[in-house]
Write a protein that holds these residues in place. Structure first.
Motif, PDB file in Angstrom:
ATOM      1  N   ALA A 252      -5.330  -3.504   4.755  1.00 12.57           N
ATOM      2  CA  ALA A 252      -6.309  -4.562   4.470  1.00 12.57           C
ATOM      3  C   ALA A 252      -7.136  -4.215   3.240  1.00 12.57           C
ATOM      4  O   ALA A 252      -7.560  -5.100   2.490  1.00 12.57           O
ATOM      5  CB  ALA A 252      -7.207  -4.776   5.683  1.00 12.57           C
ATOM      6  N   GLU A 253      -7.344  -2.911   2.995  1.00  8.49           N
ATOM      7  CA  GLU A 253      -8.123  -2.495   1.811  1.00  8.49           C
ATOM      8  C   GLU A 253      -7.401  -2.899   0.543  1.00  8.49           C
ATOM      9  O   GLU A 253      -8.022  -3.307  -0.434  1.00  8.49           O
ATOM     10  CB  GLU A 253      -8.258  -0.975   1.773  1.00  8.49           C
ATOM     11  CG  GLU A 253      -9.346  -0.413   2.638  1.00  8.49           C
ATOM     12  CD  GLU A 253      -9.266   1.102   2.700  1.00  8.49           C
ATOM     13  OE1 GLU A 253      -9.561   1.632   3.777  1.00  8.49           O
ATOM     14  OE2 GLU A 253      -8.871   1.720   1.695  1.00  8.49           O
TER      15      GLU A 253
ATOM     16  N   THR B  36      -8.591  -5.347  -2.605  1.00 10.37           N
ATOM     17  CA  THR B  36      -8.587  -5.062  -4.041  1.00 10.37           C
ATOM     18  C   THR B  36      -7.926  -6.212  -4.795  1.00 10.37           C
ATOM     19  O   THR B  36      -8.418  -6.644  -5.839  1.00 10.37           O
ATOM     20  CB  THR B  36      -7.816  -3.763  -4.330  1.00 10.37           C
ATOM     21  OG1 THR B  36      -8.326  -2.738  -3.486  1.00 10.37           O
ATOM     22  CG2 THR B  36      -7.963  -3.343  -5.773  1.00 10.37           C
ATOM     23  N   ALA B  37      -6.800  -6.699  -4.243  1.00  8.89           N
ATOM     24  CA  ALA B  37      -6.102  -7.809  -4.916  1.00  8.89           C
ATOM     25  C   ALA B  37      -6.990  -9.049  -4.953  1.00  8.89           C
ATOM     26  O   ALA B  37      -7.041  -9.772  -5.948  1.00  8.89           O
ATOM     27  CB  ALA B  37      -4.794  -8.108  -4.200  1.00  8.89           C
ATOM     28  N   LEU B  38      -7.716  -9.308  -3.862  1.00  5.83           N
ATOM     29  CA  LEU B  38      -8.630 -10.451  -3.835  1.00  5.83           C
ATOM     30  C   LEU B  38      -9.731 -10.269  -4.875  1.00  5.83           C
ATOM     31  O   LEU B  38     -10.138 -11.216  -5.537  1.00  5.83           O
ATOM     32  CB  LEU B  38      -9.228 -10.614  -2.434  1.00  5.83           C
ATOM     33  CG  LEU B  38      -8.274 -11.096  -1.349  1.00  5.83           C
ATOM     34  CD1 LEU B  38      -8.902 -10.968   0.030  1.00  5.83           C
ATOM     35  CD2 LEU B  38      -7.867 -12.543  -1.586  1.00  5.83           C
ATOM     36  N   ALA B  39     -10.176  -9.011  -5.029  1.00  6.07           N
ATOM     37  CA  ALA B  39     -11.229  -8.740  -6.016  1.00  6.07           C
ATOM     38  C   ALA B  39     -10.706  -8.929  -7.440  1.00  6.07           C
ATOM     39  O   ALA B  39     -11.479  -9.234  -8.354  1.00  6.07           O
ATOM     40  CB  ALA B  39     -11.761  -7.319  -5.842  1.00  6.07           C
TER      41      ALA B  39
ATOM     42  N   ARG C 288       0.881  -1.159   0.000  1.00  3.79           N
ATOM     43  CA  ARG C 288       0.000   0.000   0.000  1.00  3.79           C
ATOM     44  C   ARG C 288       0.921   1.211   0.000  1.00  3.79           C
ATOM     45  O   ARG C 288       1.587   1.492   0.997  1.00  3.79           O
ATOM     46  CB  ARG C 288      -0.882   0.000   1.251  1.00  3.79           C
ATOM     47  CG  ARG C 288      -1.738   1.247   1.407  1.00  3.79           C
ATOM     48  CD  ARG C 288      -2.558   1.153   2.687  1.00  3.79           C
ATOM     49  NE  ARG C 288      -3.294   2.372   2.954  1.00  3.79           N
ATOM     50  CZ  ARG C 288      -2.871   3.338   3.758  1.00  3.79           C
ATOM     51  NH1 ARG C 288      -1.719   3.220   4.370  1.00  3.79           N
ATOM     52  NH2 ARG C 288      -3.602   4.420   3.936  1.00  3.79           N
ATOM     53  N   ALA C 289       0.977   1.887  -1.141  1.00  7.03           N
ATOM     54  CA  ALA C 289       1.906   3.009  -1.287  1.00  7.03           C
ATOM     55  C   ALA C 289       1.136   4.291  -1.565  1.00  7.03           C
ATOM     56  O   ALA C 289      -0.062   4.264  -1.860  1.00  7.03           O
ATOM     57  CB  ALA C 289       2.874   2.724  -2.436  1.00  7.03           C
TER      58      ALA C 289
ATOM     59  N   MET D 253      -2.791   0.664  -4.068  1.00  7.02           N
ATOM     60  CA  MET D 253      -1.831  -0.404  -4.357  1.00  7.02           C
ATOM     61  C   MET D 253      -0.764   0.120  -5.311  1.00  7.02           C
ATOM     62  O   MET D 253      -1.063   0.782  -6.302  1.00  7.02           O
ATOM     63  CB  MET D 253      -2.539  -1.607  -4.995  1.00  7.02           C
ATOM     64  CG  MET D 253      -1.695  -2.861  -4.932  1.00  7.02           C
ATOM     65  SD  MET D 253      -2.311  -4.268  -5.896  1.00  7.02           S
ATOM     66  CE  MET D 253      -3.955  -4.405  -5.365  1.00  7.02           C
ATOM     67  N   ASN D 254       0.474  -0.194  -4.994  1.00  9.57           N
ATOM     68  CA  ASN D 254       1.605   0.167  -5.847  1.00  9.57           C
ATOM     69  C   ASN D 254       1.311  -0.312  -7.278  1.00  9.57           C
ATOM     70  O   ASN D 254       1.019  -1.479  -7.490  1.00  9.57           O
ATOM     71  CB  ASN D 254       2.839  -0.539  -5.278  1.00  9.57           C
ATOM     72  CG  ASN D 254       4.089  -0.261  -6.066  1.00  9.57           C
ATOM     73  OD1 ASN D 254       4.198   0.762  -6.722  1.00  9.57           O
ATOM     74  ND2 ASN D 254       5.024  -1.186  -6.014  1.00  9.57           N
TER      75      ASN D 254
END
Lengths: 88, 272
Positions: free
Chosen positions: B78-79, B83-86, B17-18, B42-43
């Protein structure tokens, strides 16, 4: 809103567009325009017209996504320019 | 010697998370770092890594058993995992650090990832991550992890082809002057690039229904202490300043004036 199915589709579309609008240029009033356009079509009964309106909504969604993609691409390209003389 | 059993591939994608790419970076008043009270996401290099992992699974279908994403960060990270899970990952691991803790350094991240990989009962075959984070531009984590694990590595990847039967991956890398193709034995560390010659992929948009579905995917919470890793920074940042402001260019009226200005600046045009 003719049937339950189209009602759900319209709601899902609205939620998706609303979420997309969060990153839009604030002076454009994306959320305001979104709400007004949806409200204008709230009393449609003809299936064809409803379908057309939903398709237009999808089109706007794809256009907005493309704009975001392009904006990000341009930003990153500027941030990491290719220098033929760089070490990395 | 017993041949290794045919095993399905497990992919690990570390993400960060950047600071968001669109944010205008400002140095903080104490000159110790940048203002972190800004939008984070997300980077972008890690987005490409997640997308590549999902595409590898789309190409290899059942040969890929799982795609796990991991992040080391404060609770808000966690957000980013969501997003990655989505986007298509199956499960996530959140190595939580307190809000007040400093951002971990690449070596700390690499050590944590090593501890996590060793903890995975089913092993990890491919680790794919962004080549660098856009907020610190360190570009070290992937390489350090490969060194710690003793695994093959292919950095600045612009194309990835995995062969699960032969347990190799053919990876095309961006280098100065063109492209280089490597064949790496699995397990392998791949870092993803964003260069001009060939974009690895265009990350997919995480739609709202997918985000909702992602809420049901498992997220394991851990701490660095539980993994037995010390992530205290070893580097001390002494000062952070903005680059000098650009001095405007001046216009000249004619060639003579140009020559006079060049002479002033020290360009004589005579061979040394």
């Amino acid at each position: 809103m003719a049937s339950k199915v189209t009602r759900l589709r319209a709601l899902a579309l609205y939620k998706e567009l609303h979420r997309l609008g969060r990153d839009y240029e604030p002076s454009y009033d994306f959320h305001g325009k979104l709400r007004r356009l949806f409200e204008k079509n709230r009393n449609l009964t003809d299936d064809e017209e409803i379908e057309k309106a939903l398709r237009f909504g999808e089109y706007i969604k794809n256009e907005t996504l493309a704009l975001y993609s392009l904006r990000k691409y341009r930003h990153l390209k500027r941030m990491y320019p290719s220098n033929s003389t760089s070490d990395t | 010697m017993r041949p290794s059993a045919v095993r399905l591939l497990n992919i690990l994608v570390p993400i960060k998370r950047a600071v968001d790419y669109a944010v205008k970076i400002r140095v903080n008043p104490e000159q110790t770092g940048i203002d972190l009270n800004v939008k984070h996401s997300m980077n972008p290099f890690d987005e490409i890594a997640v997308e590549e992992a999902v595409r590898i699974r789309e190409r290899l279908k059942d040969a890929v058993k799982s795609i796990k994403v991991v992040t080391i960060g404060p609770p808000k990270s966690a957000e980013t995992l969501r997003t990655a899970l989505a986007m298509g990952a199956d499960s996530a691991v959140h190595v939580e650090i307190p809000d007040s803790a400093p951002s971990p350094e690449p070596l700390g991240v690499a050590k944590t990832l090593k501890a996590l990989i060793e903890r995975q009962k089913e092993g990890v075959d491919i680790v794919i991550l962004g080549k660098q984070a856009i907020d610190d531009d360190a570009g070290q984590t992937g390489q350090m992890l490969a060194g710690l694990m003793g695994w093959s590595q292919a950095t600045f990847a612009s194309k990835v082809e995995v062969n699960p039967e032969q347990k190799v991956a053919n990876i095309t890398r961006e280098i100065d002057g063109g492209l280089e193709e490597l064949r790496c034995k699995l397990p392998v560390i791949i870092t993803t690039d964003l260069r001009q010659v060939q974009l690895l992929n265009e990350p997919r948009y995480a739609s709202l229904p997918n985000i909702m579905k992602a809420k049901k995917k498992p997220v394991e919470k851990l701490t660095a202490a539980e993994l037995g890793v010390d992530i205290t920074p070893r580097l001390e940042t002494i000062k952070v300043t903005e680059p000098p402001k650009r001095v405007g260019g001046g216009k000249v009226a004619n060639v003579d004036e140009l020559l006079a200005k060049l002479k002033e600046a020290g360009f004589t045009g005579k061979r040394a």
